[in-house]
Structures are given as structure tokens and as C-alpha cells.
Design an enzyme around this catalytic site. Structure first.
Site, short mmCIF file in Angstrom:
data_model
loop_
_atom_site.label_atom_id
_atom_site.label_comp_id
_atom_site.label_asym_id
_atom_site.label_seq_id
_atom_site.Cartn_x
_atom_site.Cartn_y
_atom_site.Cartn_z
N GLU A 170 0.81 -1.22 0.00
CA GLU A 170 0.00 0.00 0.00
C GLU A 170 0.84 1.27 0.00
OE1 GLU A 170 -2.46 -0.43 3.41
OE2 GLU A 170 -3.62 -2.12 2.58
N GLY A 194 6.44 -7.04 -9.49
CA GLY A 194 6.70 -5.63 -9.75
C GLY A 194 7.97 -5.47 -10.55
N GLY A 195 8.58 -4.31 -10.46
CA GLY A 195 9.81 -4.03 -11.18
C GLY A 195 11.04 -4.18 -10.31
N ASP A 196 12.14 -3.58 -10.76
CA ASP A 196 13.39 -3.66 -10.02
C ASP A 196 13.28 -3.00 -8.65
OD1 ASP A 196 14.69 -5.06 -12.00
OD2 ASP A 196 15.41 -3.26 -13.01
N GLU A 201 13.25 -3.60 -2.70
CA GLU A 201 12.59 -3.47 -1.39
C GLU A 201 12.55 -4.81 -0.66
OE1 GLU A 201 8.16 -2.29 0.25
OE2 GLU A 201 8.92 -1.27 -1.54
N SER A 239 8.39 -1.05 -14.91
CA SER A 239 8.91 -0.29 -16.05
C SER A 239 10.22 -0.89 -16.53
CB SER A 239 9.12 1.17 -15.66
OG SER A 239 7.91 1.76 -15.26
N GLY A 499 17.98 1.83 -9.68
CA GLY A 499 16.78 2.56 -10.04
C GLY A 499 16.23 3.47 -8.97
#
Length: 542
Positions: A170, A194-196, A201, A239, A499
Site C-alpha cells: 500500500e 513488480g519491477g526492479d 525493497e 517499467s 533505479g
């Protein structure tokens, strides 16, 4: 069925129906494969098929539909018995798909015997996960993470009888904070959708949790970090999916899900970034200062543009042509073989990475004794358009070879790429080579070194950050633009850390060998002329 002493199955051979014909089907435990072939004389176009048992996803008893039962040989049988084997089918460009084959027979006992034998073999695959913790970033990339997981990944996990606990993140660092609270020992792995940024995380959460539980102070740059044995799976939905692309060869959710299901394991080097004995971040792909840092900093102001912001900021940064002056101190990675300039790439079963794993095991047996302080440091001063450190090739669809094509995933080193001040035209030539097969390091203004640690300090931080290095050889210039009318009022560049922006012009970086493990196997060979490290290659280097 043939058996070894003690009753353990070794080889199961039967004539089973496949379509409208009988095929000879063999389950060979010793060779680790399921094979089926047409016993009739071979004709043009006929193929014998097999699949490694390690790549079988599931086996299920099948209820044949009415149309099948009313056709051909089915009409002669009271009730045919059938089972379906789901397995990995490899397509082009490292893409995996879930395929299936259905066998039938008249003997219910024989059918059950096959189902039991296959399920017992699947149970013997101890590396396969049974319980996963899944984090989904619903906002990353094109905001398709939740849909991708529910439509493409969750059905495959269900088919493979994998239980999941799903957390929809969230806010920023939701997954990282949650990993410090959950009972991590109940899971066989953690999956990030998700992405990088999402991977970063989760990685920070797992490493931080492991060090906290082990009493390791992450603020100490020389502390030997404890390895994370819980694997991370990456379902690409961002992305940029550089880590996924560099470790399996494609950015595809179904392919990644299948690597997780079969229980692949790929060790991965992780580098830590410190400033004045304070931990800042970890990275696994790119730490970039100058060009790539400036692109990221500018693109963060234009998130409303979506993925196009990277193209816009890239052109803008290229035209601005900032360069930065400073000093790099580094320790060469003498423990690893090869160099960034050789043509051998890191692939599945890489000999260099296996050799590094053996070295790591020996180190751990010797209680982690290190002698890094006795080793040589090298110092380079200059004006740089870009300073890049990579733990992997950083390959992506736009740059299939990446920033450093010969970088290895798990050899305990990083490739440090220094792009000195040059003309815009020469810098463009360098950038273009990331998209083709030419040697991108074959320029007089580009230096590349394989290192295990390095330090960087700028002029602006010389006075208040003098403790970053104890080399005592610091001499720094000023930051300026590449034109005569320079006013020398440019602020420091920003570090692009996987990133994410990192605002510190004085850092210390250290590579931690095989700190993480992924549900991956490295990029598999897919063409005969692709060079990869083998033991014979290494022996030639020696």
C-alpha cells in the site's frame, strides 16, 4: 517395471495411448526423464519426446470428455483411464511455457501406478517450494501487477500445489517493513510482483532481517554479512525488469513463475553502499554516478510521463553533457578468473561462479578470516561523464548484452566502468555500442576494472567526509559543465542505485559474495556460437 534391490523403482515402461495411437512411455528415474515414442517405423516429421523429471510441474488424473470417448479406440473400452502430465516447454529466447500431455489405458491399476510413480518423483524434488510469501506492487510499471499475478501466475502455483500468502503493498517500504515482522521461517521463498524497485525493497527486507536476527551491524562496512538462504522469486511487472532479464534471459511472468515452481536456485552477489560508517543501500545490478544518475534524478520529476520519461531524460542528459571530477580508489578482485574484456559470458552452470562458491565455503570453514587490508589499492583521478559499478551484465531488451557483457552473477566481484570526459560524439558512439555486438570498452576514454570494493569522494565533500578513505591520497577538482562559459555552480550528481536515487558524493562500496539466492538458474545457452565459461576455457586462461 524394473526395480533395484530394496524395491526402489528405477524404470517404468508401458504401452499407453496418446491420441488415437499406442506409444511406448518410459519413466527413467536414473536418467531423470519421462520419454514417449511412437514404436511404429519412423516417418518423416515423427519425433521422440522427453522431458526432464525436474521440469515436470504436476500430474493429475484426467476425466476424458464425451467427444474423446466416442471416437476411435475409445468406443471399444468400457471406461478408459487417463492422466495428464504438465511440464515445462522451452521456446525461443529463453521463454518457458506450461505444456501438457495426456496418456490413457484400459487398466485402472496401471494408470494409478503411473500417477503414483510420477507424484513420488515430484515429492523427491526437495528444492521445490511449497509455501510462498507473495508481495504485489499494484502501482509499479503500467499498474498491471495484480492482474498479471491473478491471471498468469496464481493458476500455475495452484496447479503445482504451492500455497501462498499474498500481500498487496500500500505504500513505499511496505514489503520491507513487513519482512521484519512475519514468521519468515514458515516460507520456502518470497516472491515479488513488480519491477526492479519492488525487488530491491524485498531484498533489503530479507537481508536486513537476516542481519538483525544474527546480531550483525549493517553500519559496519567491513562486517561479514550472513547469507540469506530464503530464495527470492521475481515476477516482472515494472517499467524496468533488469534483474529478471539478467538472471533468466527474458522478462516474462509465466517463465519466471515456472522457474519458481521447479525450484531453481541461483546465488547472487550483493554490494553494500556506506558513507562514514553509515549503511545507505544494497544493490545487485547498477550503481551509476554521472550520466545514469542524472537521468534518474531528472526522470523522477516527470513520473507523470510513465516509462517515456526515461527516454526524455536520457536525451536531455546527453545534450547537457555534464562531467564530474573526483577520485576512485579500488581493490582489484584477484580471487576471480577472467576479466571484463573477455568474451565469455555468465551462463547456467557457470564454472567461474561455481569456483567462487567453493572459495566461499572454504572461507566459512576458516571462520571468515579476511586479509583485505593487506591487499593493494589502486587510485584513479579524473573527469568522468559516468562512473558505473555493476554486479551483473545489466542486460535488458534495449541492451541485450548489457553494460558489462562478461560480468558474473556470483563471482564475488563488480565491474567498475569509468567513462572519462570526451566529446558528445564519442560518448554517443559509446552508448550506441550497448545496443549492438561491438566491444563497448574499446575506447581510449573508457576504463573497466573487476573489483571487490571501491571508494569515491568528491571535492564538495572533501572537508566534512574525510573519513571515507584512509588512503591519504585524495586530490579533487571541481564540478563543471563542458563549455568555456562554465560558472561551476552545478550540484553533485546523484547515484542511481538499482533505479533509486542516492544522494551522497562520498561512498564506500563492498561486494558480498553470493549473499542472496534467486529462483533462477542463470541464462541458458541457446545458440552454438555463444561463448560461455567452462572448465576448459578457464584452464586456457590459466
Amino acid at each position: 517395471m524394473e526395480q533395484l534391490p530394496g524395491g526402489r523403482r528405477l524404470r517404468l515402461v508401458s504401452s499407453l495411448g496418446l491420441g488415437q495411437r499406442a506409444w511406448e512411455v518410459t519413466l527413467d528415474e536414473e536418467r531423470g526423464r519421462l520419454a514417449w515414442r511412437d514404436p511404429r517405423p519412423p516417418r518423416r516429421g515423427d519425433e521422440n519426446c522427453f522431458v526432464p523429471t525436474s521440469e515436470i510441474i504436476a500430474v493429475e488424473e484426467t476425466e476424458l470428455n464425451k467427444k474423446q470417448r466416442n471416437s476411435g479406440k475409445w468406443q471399444k473400452m468400457g471406461k478408459p483411464h487417463a492422466f495428464t502430465v504438465y511440464y515445462v516447454k522451452k521456446a525461443r529466447n529463453h521463454r518457458w511455457r506450461c505444456s501438457d500431455v495426456t496418456f490413457w489405458c484400459a487398466d485402472e491399476h496401471l494408470c494409478n501406478q503411473w500417477i503414483q510413480a510420477l507424484k513420488e518423483l515430484l515429492e523427491m524434488q526437495k528444492s521445490r517450494p511449497k509455501q510462498l510469501l507473495v508481495y504485489i506492487n499494484p502501482y509499479g510499471g503500467k499498474r498491471q501487477g495484480k492482474r498479471i499475478y491473478e491471471q498468469k501466475v496464481a493458476p500455475l502455483f495452484s496447479l503445482a500445489s504451492i500455497s501462498t500468502d499474498v500481500v498487496i503493498t500500500e505504500h513505499a517500504n511496505h514489503a520491507k517493513d513487513n519482512l521484519f515482522e512475519v514468521n519468515i521461517n514458515k516460507y520456502d521463498g518470497v516472491v515479488c510482483v513488480g519491477g526492479d524497485g519492488m525487488f530491491s525493497e524485498v531484498m533489503h527486507g530479507l537481508i536486513g532481517r537476516m542481519q538483525k536476527d544474527s546480531g550483525i551491524d549493517q553500519n559496519n562496512p567491513k562486517a561479514p554479512l550472513v547469507q540469506c538462504n530464503i530464495r527470492i522469486g521475481i515476477i516482472p511487472a515494472g517499467s524496468t525488469d533488469c534483474v529478471c532479464y539478467s538472471t533468466i534471459g527474458i522478462s516474462d511472468p509465466v517463465t519466471s513463475a515456472l522457474h519458481i515452481i521447479v525450484g531453481d536456485c541461483q546465488p547472487l552477489d550483493v554490494s553494500s553502499v556506506h558513507h562514514n560508517n553509515t549503511f545507505l543501500k544494497y544493490f545487485v545490478s547498477l550503481l551509476g554516478y554521472g550520466f545514469y544518475g542524472d537521468i534518474l534524478k531528472d526522470s523522477e520529476k516527470k513520473r507523470w510521463m510513465g516509462p517515456m520519461r526515461y527516454d526524455y531524460s536520457g536525451v536531455k542528459t546527453f545534450l547537457t553533457h555534464h562531467y564530474y571530477e573526483g577520485t576512485i580508489s579500488f581493490q582489484p578482485a584477484k580471487h576471480t578468473l577472467g576479466s571484463p574484456r573477455d568474451k565469455y559470458t555468465c551462463r547456467t552452470g557457470c564454472y567461474i561462479c561455481k569456483k567462487s562458491e567453493q572459495q566461499l565455503a572454504q572461507q566459512q570453514k576458516q571462520c571468515g578470516l579476511k586479509h583485505e587490508e593487506e591487499e593493494e589499492w589502486k587510485v584513479i583521478k579524473g573527469k568522468f561523464l559516468a562512473i558505473n559499478a555493476v554486479n551483473m551484465s545489466c542486460a535488458c531488451p534495449r541492451s541485450p548484452k548489457g553494460l558489462s557483457p562478461a560480468a558474473h552473477l556470483a563471482d564475488g566481484s563488480a565491474d567498475l566502468i569509468l567513462v572519462r570526459k570526451c566529446s558528445r560524439f564519442d560518448f554517443l558512439r559509446y552508448l550506441v555500442r550497448h545496443t549492438n555486438q561491438d566491444d563497448q570498452f574499446d575506447f581510449s576514454f573508457v576504463d573497466v576494472h573487476r573489483v571487490k570494493s571501491f571508494q569515491f569522494t568528491s571535492k564538495l565533500s572533501e572537508d566534512n567526509e574525510s573519513n571515507v578513505t584512509d588512503m591519504g591520497k585524495k586530490r579533487f577538482g571541481q564540478f563543471c559543465r563542458d563549455h568555456p562559459a562554465c560558472c561551476c555552480n552545478i550540484a553533485n550528481s546523484t547515484w542511481n542505485c538499482d533505479g533509486e536515487t542516492l544522494e551522497s558524493s562520498a561512498i564506500e562500496v563492498r561486494v558480498h559474495r553470493q549473499l542472496m539466492k534467486l529462483f533462477a538458474r542463470g541464462i541458458e545457452e541457446n545458440c552454438k556460437d555463444e561463448a560461455a565459461y567452462s572448465q576448459s576455457n578457464v584452464e586456457q586462461l590459466l
